[in-house]
Every structure is written in structure tokens, then in C-alpha cells.
Design a protein around this motif. Structure first.
Motif, PDB file in Angstrom:
ATOM      1  N   ILE A 262      18.041  49.019  33.512  1.00  0.00           N
ATOM      2  CA  ILE A 262      17.126  48.004  34.037  1.00  0.00           C
ATOM      3  C   ILE A 262      17.779  47.367  35.259  1.00  0.00           C
ATOM      4  N   MET A 263      16.993  46.672  36.055  1.00  0.00           N
ATOM      5  CA  MET A 263      17.529  46.144  37.316  1.00  0.00           C
ATOM      6  C   MET A 263      16.998  44.749  37.598  1.00  0.00           C
ATOM      7  N   VAL A 264      17.829  43.980  38.257  1.00  0.00           N
ATOM      8  CA  VAL A 264      17.420  42.673  38.770  1.00  0.00           C
ATOM      9  C   VAL A 264      17.487  42.737  40.297  1.00  0.00           C
ATOM     10  N   LYS A 265      16.486  42.165  40.945  1.00  0.00           N
ATOM     11  CA  LYS A 265      16.375  42.288  42.394  1.00  0.00           C
ATOM     12  C   LYS A 265      15.571  41.118  42.963  1.00  0.00           C
ATOM     13  N   PRO A 266      16.039  40.482  44.036  1.00  0.00           N
ATOM     14  CA  PRO A 266      17.339  40.578  44.720  1.00  0.00           C
ATOM     15  C   PRO A 266      18.505  40.205  43.794  1.00  0.00           C
ATOM     16  N   ALA A 267      19.713  40.218  44.358  1.00  0.00           N
ATOM     17  CA  ALA A 267      20.893  39.992  43.526  1.00  0.00           C
ATOM     18  C   ALA A 267      21.438  38.567  43.665  1.00  0.00           C
ATOM     19  N   LEU A 268      22.024  38.247  44.802  1.00  0.00           N
ATOM     20  CA  LEU A 268      22.761  36.985  44.916  1.00  0.00           C
ATOM     21  C   LEU A 268      21.922  35.738  44.623  1.00  0.00           C
ATOM     22  N   PRO A 269      20.658  35.671  45.092  1.00  0.00           N
ATOM     23  CA  PRO A 269      19.901  34.442  44.767  1.00  0.00           C
ATOM     24  C   PRO A 269      19.420  34.410  43.311  1.00  0.00           C
ATOM     25  N   TYR A 270      19.644  35.480  42.555  1.00  0.00           N
ATOM     26  CA  TYR A 270      19.118  35.576  41.187  1.00  0.00           C
ATOM     27  C   TYR A 270      20.227  35.889  40.179  1.00  0.00           C
ATOM     28  N   LEU A 271      21.438  35.392  40.438  1.00  0.00           N
ATOM     29  CA  LEU A 271      22.546  35.697  39.535  1.00  0.00           C
ATOM     30  C   LEU A 271      22.326  35.105  38.147  1.00  0.00           C
ATOM     31  N   ASP A 272      21.597  33.996  38.069  1.00  0.00           N
ATOM     32  CA  ASP A 272      21.317  33.412  36.749  1.00  0.00           C
ATOM     33  C   ASP A 272      20.444  34.364  35.924  1.00  0.00           C
ATOM     34  N   VAL A 273      19.473  34.975  36.594  1.00  0.00           N
ATOM     35  CA  VAL A 273      18.600  35.939  35.911  1.00  0.00           C
ATOM     36  C   VAL A 273      19.436  37.137  35.457  1.00  0.00           C
ATOM     37  N   LEU A 274      20.278  37.615  36.367  1.00  0.00           N
ATOM     38  CA  LEU A 274      21.138  38.762  36.066  1.00  0.00           C
ATOM     39  C   LEU A 274      22.003  38.479  34.840  1.00  0.00           C
ATOM     40  N   THR A 275      22.620  37.331  34.821  1.00  0.00           N
ATOM     41  CA  THR A 275      23.508  36.999  33.697  1.00  0.00           C
ATOM     42  C   THR A 275      22.737  36.925  32.381  1.00  0.00           C
ATOM     43  N   ARG A 276      21.611  36.266  32.409  1.00  0.00           N
ATOM     44  CA  ARG A 276      20.829  36.141  31.176  1.00  0.00           C
ATOM     45  C   ARG A 276      20.422  37.503  30.634  1.00  0.00           C
ATOM     46  N   ILE A 277      19.999  38.383  31.530  1.00  0.00           N
ATOM     47  CA  ILE A 277      19.583  39.711  31.096  1.00  0.00           C
ATOM     48  C   ILE A 277      20.792  40.529  30.636  1.00  0.00           C
ATOM     49  N   ALA A 278      21.869  40.465  31.413  1.00  0.00           N
ATOM     50  CA  ALA A 278      23.053  41.272  31.104  1.00  0.00           C
ATOM     51  C   ALA A 278      23.696  40.851  29.786  1.00  0.00           C
ATOM     52  N   ASP A 279      23.570  39.580  29.439  1.00  0.00           N
ATOM     53  CA  ASP A 279      24.181  39.080  28.206  1.00  0.00           C
ATOM     54  C   ASP A 279      23.675  39.804  26.964  1.00  0.00           C
ATOM     55  N   THR A 280      22.441  40.276  27.003  1.00  0.00           N
ATOM     56  CA  THR A 280      21.896  40.875  25.780  1.00  0.00           C
ATOM     57  C   THR A 280      21.401  42.309  25.950  1.00  0.00           C
ATOM     58  N   SER A 281      21.405  42.845  27.166  1.00  0.00           N
ATOM     59  CA  SER A 281      20.817  44.171  27.347  1.00  0.00           C
ATOM     60  C   SER A 281      21.629  45.259  26.655  1.00  0.00           C
ATOM     61  N   PRO A 282      20.966  46.117  25.884  1.00  0.00           N
ATOM     62  CA  PRO A 282      21.654  47.255  25.288  1.00  0.00           C
ATOM     63  C   PRO A 282      21.732  48.454  26.233  1.00  0.00           C
ATOM     64  N   VAL A 283      21.128  48.362  27.420  1.00  0.00           N
ATOM     65  CA  VAL A 283      21.236  49.447  28.407  1.00  0.00           C
ATOM     66  C   VAL A 283      21.908  48.870  29.661  1.00  0.00           C
ATOM     67  N   PRO A 284      22.477  49.768  30.507  1.00  0.00           N
ATOM     68  CA  PRO A 284      23.137  49.268  31.722  1.00  0.00           C
ATOM     69  C   PRO A 284      22.194  48.450  32.588  1.00  0.00           C
ATOM     70  N   VAL A 285      22.760  47.430  33.236  1.00  0.00           N
ATOM     71  CA  VAL A 285      21.977  46.529  34.080  1.00  0.00           C
ATOM     72  C   VAL A 285      22.467  46.663  35.531  1.00  0.00           C
ATOM     73  N   ALA A 286      21.548  47.037  36.395  1.00  0.00           N
ATOM     74  CA  ALA A 286      21.862  47.148  37.820  1.00  0.00           C
ATOM     75  C   ALA A 286      21.348  45.920  38.555  1.00  0.00           C
ATOM     76  N   ALA A 287      21.926  45.666  39.716  1.00  0.00           N
ATOM     77  CA  ALA A 287      21.417  44.609  40.594  1.00  0.00           C
ATOM     78  C   ALA A 287      21.302  45.181  41.998  1.00  0.00           C
ATOM     79  N   TYR A 288      20.273  44.740  42.720  1.00  0.00           N
ATOM     80  CA  TYR A 288      20.013  45.264  44.065  1.00  0.00           C
ATOM     81  C   TYR A 288      20.282  44.164  45.082  1.00  0.00           C
ATOM     82  N   GLN A 289      21.372  44.348  45.840  1.00  0.00           N
ATOM     83  CA  GLN A 289      21.656  43.447  46.962  1.00  0.00           C
ATOM     84  C   GLN A 289      20.754  43.911  48.109  1.00  0.00           C
TER      85      GLN A 289
END
Ligand code: PBG
Length: 342
Positions: A262-289
Motif C-alpha cells: 500500500i502507499m501514502v502520497k504525497p510523503a513529507l506533508p503526510y508523515l502522520d498518515v504514513l506513520t498511522r498506516i505503517a504502525d498496523t499494516s501487515p503488508v509493506p508500506v510505500a511513500a511517494y515523494q
């Protein structure tokens, strides 16, 4: 209070000295919690029809619309410094765009030709990911089929778009993509694409889902990169920057529907979203700068306002620290080189 007492109180407080672990480079490296690797990076690339030589994108210095020759050369350069995956976008000529984006699934469409050329050149040495979205191919620039609702307003029709994404993903798999990456934010797109790939015998082709993709102004330079025809915005299908919860829902749905990443996009302005998702995701989490993040760092760096290389590495380290396992970044090659020289 005497000076004596004051100083003994003070030294008591300083039994804990966090600075000890920052005292020299060896110590800092030993305690570093986050280390970037070239294999973390995915390099987005643009393959354009109707050009004779690579063309630099003015708002993204160092990023090019490629010919086949320059595409293969740039992919070799990436692999040589340890980048193992590229994400390909197609840039068709305007005359090839139509209402449904039919060149997206044509075998001879620019993106499928690019995927085939890369796969033939690299086999399994370099992972070929393809952007699975219609916006580069439609004459209106939207990510799906545009229809009218019952009040006569133009809308992007979710369910009518899904079969087109299925055809597009299958065409990309047939051309040799290892990974397809649906970026159009239609509901149900992951399940639809998984079913179509499996039915055609592409069970081994992975899906990287753009799960939490925001209707972001940071995509600005990308629109130049792909010669976008879009008028208006994508706010009826991409997420509202004000919201976090729906990202959790989007990620949950995509995982349930079969997303391999799964992916979060954009990256730097959405690091809170990334962290929340990454904390529980059972699959790898990508981010798009994304393009705008890249453009801002380049612009300030080229003006001498920030140290470009330092800000590049700091931004990527922050994205990884926040929880990204993979980072899509136009800095992939520069960052991999910086890691090699460090
Ligand atoms: C849509 C797509 C976009 C980006 C990647 N895929 C643009 C959009 O949604 O408007 C943006 C990437 C970037 O800004 O670097 N196919």
C-alpha cells in the motif's frame, strides 16, 4: 540558595546526558535507528511518444521525458547504483488521447511499449512497475470515465472505470510489468484488478495500491511532466488533505482486496498518515515523494537557500523513519549515489 548548592542540583540533573551518544561519527552511526538503502528507492520515469531526444521537465530539473534509448540508459544508471525498481509513466501525443484513454491498454500504447522494452532489456534484474491510471491517456485528463450525474454535473464514474483498469493492468502484465500500481483512487479497483490478473494467468504480478492519495497541490510539476490535459481538480476521488481516518479505511480496504503493497502520497506533508498506516499494516508500506516535494527542494537548493544534498537525504530519512518501507522518489539515483559515497 548558595552557588554550591545550585551547582550540585544541576549536576544531579545531568546524570542523564543524551549528548554522549552523539559525540562522534562512529557513535552516531552505531546508534542510528534509520538507514537508507539504494534498494529502498523506486525511481519514477516518464516515457514519451513523439520526441527524438530526451526532454528535461522545466519544473523538475534533472528529470526527463525519455525516448526509448534514454529510458534504457537511465534505467541502467539506476541499476548500477543499486536501485532495483522503476515506476513507468507513459506520455502519449495529444492525438492519441480519447475519452476512455484507450491507448492505456493498447499493446502499442506508449506505456506498454516502454514496459516491454524495459523488461526485455533487464529481465528480472530490475523490477518494472507500471502506473495503472487513465489520466495520461484521456483527452479530459481525468483518471476515469467522465459521465453526467442526474443533475447534469460531470462526474468520474467509478464503476464504469473499473473494467478499463482491468484491461490496462492485464496489458501491462502482458508487456512484462512485475508490479502494477493503480493510482486512480476508484473504489474497488484493487479487487477488480486482482481478479482480472488472476483470470489471465498473471497470479505472480504484484499490486502496489495508491491507498491514501490526497488531492494535492504538490502534484503540480507532474502535470507538466505528463503533459496533462486536466481542467479542474480530482477532489471527488482523491482524498481531502484535512482527513486522516479515511486513509485508515482506504488502506484496510486495499489490503482486504489483495494489495501486496500500500502507499501514502504525497510523503513529507503526510508523515502522520504514513506513520498511522505503517504502525498496523501487515503488508509493506510505500511513500511517494511527489513532484512538488522534489521541485521545492531543487528550487531552494539551486538558489543556494538550502543544502540540496543534505535536505534530500534528510527528507528521505524522515520518510523512512516515519514508517515507509519503500520510497518512490525522483531523487532515487542521486540518493543512491550519495549513500555509496558516504
Ligand atoms: C495519476 C498520478 C499522479 C501522480 C502519480 N500518478 C497525478 C495526479 O494524481 O494528479 C503524481 C506524481 C507526482 O506528483 O510526482 N496517474
Amino acid at each position: 540558595m548558595s552557588a554550591m548548592n545550585a551547582s550540585s542540583d544541576y549536576s544531579h540533573a545531568l546524570v542523564r546526558r543524551p549528548r554522549r551518544l552523539r559525540s562522534n561519527p562512529a557513535m552516531r552511526e552505531m546508534v542510528a535507528e534509520t538507514a537508507l538503502r539504494p534498494a529502498d528507492f523506486i525511481l519514477p520515469m516518464f516515457y514519451a511518444d513523439g520526441i527524438n531526444e530526451a526532454r528535461e521537465i522545466s519544473s523538475m530539473p534533472g528529470v526527463f521525458q525519455h525516448t526509448e534509448d534514454s529510458l534504457l540508459r537511465a534505467a541502467h544508471e539506476a541499476l548500477e547504483v543499486g536501485v532495483r525498481c522503476v515506476d513507468l509513466f507513459g506520455v502519449p501525443v495529444d492525438a492519441d488521447k480519447d475519452a476512455t484513454g484507450s491507448q492505456a491498454w493498447a499493446e502499442e500504447g506508449i506505456l506498454n511499449r516502454g514496459v516491454a522494452a524495459l523488461r526485455q532489456e533487464f529481465g528480472d534484474d530490475l523490477l518494472i512497475m507500471a502506473d495503472t491510471c487513465l489520466d495520461e491517456f484521456t483527452d479530459h485528463g481525468h483518471c476515469g470515465v467522465v459521465t453526467e450525474d442526474r443533475h447534469g454535473n460531470a462526474i468520474v464514474d467509478n464503476d464504469a472505470t473499473l473494467p478499463l483498469y482491468q484491461q490496462m493492468a492485464v496489458a501491462q502484465a502482458r508487456a512484462g510489468a512485475h508490479i502494477v500500481s493503480p493510482s486512480g483512487m476508484m473504489d474497488g479497483q484493487i479487487a477488480a484488478i486482482r481478479a482480472a490478473l488472476d483470470e489471465e494467468g498473471f497470479e505472480d504480478v504484484a499490486i502496489m495500491a495508491y491507498s491514501a492519495k490526497y488531492a494535492s497541490a504538490f502534484f503540480g510539476p507532474f502535470r507538466e511532466a505528463v503533459g496533462s490535459s486536466l481542467q479542474g481538480d480530482r477532489r471527488t476521488y482523491q482524498q481531502d488533505p484535512a482527513n486522516l481516518r479515511e486513509s485508515l479505511l482506504e488502506a484496510e480496504l486495499d489490503i482486504a482486496e489483495g494489495a501486496d503493497f500500500i502507499m501514502v502520497k504525497p510523503a513529507l506533508p503526510y508523515l502522520d498518515v504514513l506513520t498511522r498506516i505503517a504502525d498496523t499494516s501487515p503488508v509493506p508500506v510505500a511513500a511517494y515523494q511527489v513532484s512538488g516535494e522534489y521541485a521545492m527542494i531543487q528550487a531552494a537548493g539551486r538558489n543556494g537557500w538550502v543544502d540540496l544534498d543534505a535536505v534530500m537525504m534528510e527528507s528521505l530519512t524522515s520518510i523512512k523513519r516515519a514508517g515507509a518501507n519503500q520510497i518512490l522518489t525522483y531523487f532515487a539515483v542521486d540518493a543512491a549515489k550519495a549513500l555509496r559515497n558516504a
